[in-house]
Design a protein around this motif. Sequence first.
Motif: not given
Length: 165
Positions: A24-41, A82-90
């Motif tokens: 997943a294309p995450t920013i530094d400091g988002y998580s302690n490990k890589v997150i795997d994903y597959y986007w559908l829509k 880590y603590p966050h709010r999801d971004p306004d990207i849609l």
Amino acid sequence: MLIRNDLKILYEWAKNTKFPCKKAPTIDGYSNKVIDYYWLKSVKKSTIIRQKYMSDEVYEIYKNEDILFSNYTSFREGTELYPHRDPDILRYPYKRIQIPLLIPDKNKCYMEWTDIKGGRMDWEEGVPQVCDVMRHTHQAYNKSNKPMDFLFVDVKLDTEVMINN
């Protein structure tokens, strides 16, 4: 509107589909490990629905204009978001329907809302929960020694989601 039967169909389909995940294309400091994903829509400048792994029934659900984004996500063992709010990207403000597909240990896999009193949320496989991830600070944990998998479905903030019908 999304009804419980739609979510049940999505759960059964995603639980039994092997998605070709990538990092997943995450920013530094988002998580302690890589997150795997597959986007559908994705609904940003245009609407893209990846039909390759979808049945006709699933594709019909994803054609719903209230669904703005959706992905399959796998959190590796020991992952901490880590603590966050999801971004306004849609195109529109959104809330997230989290459909747990694989929860290896209910006591070690959970979400916490930092700005909501009594904010711990435990996940149960196949039981969808609607979360206001844009307006509330949250963090998530997979403290187990196995992966934890979800189907995330982001819908317009004003979309009615009937999870108990």
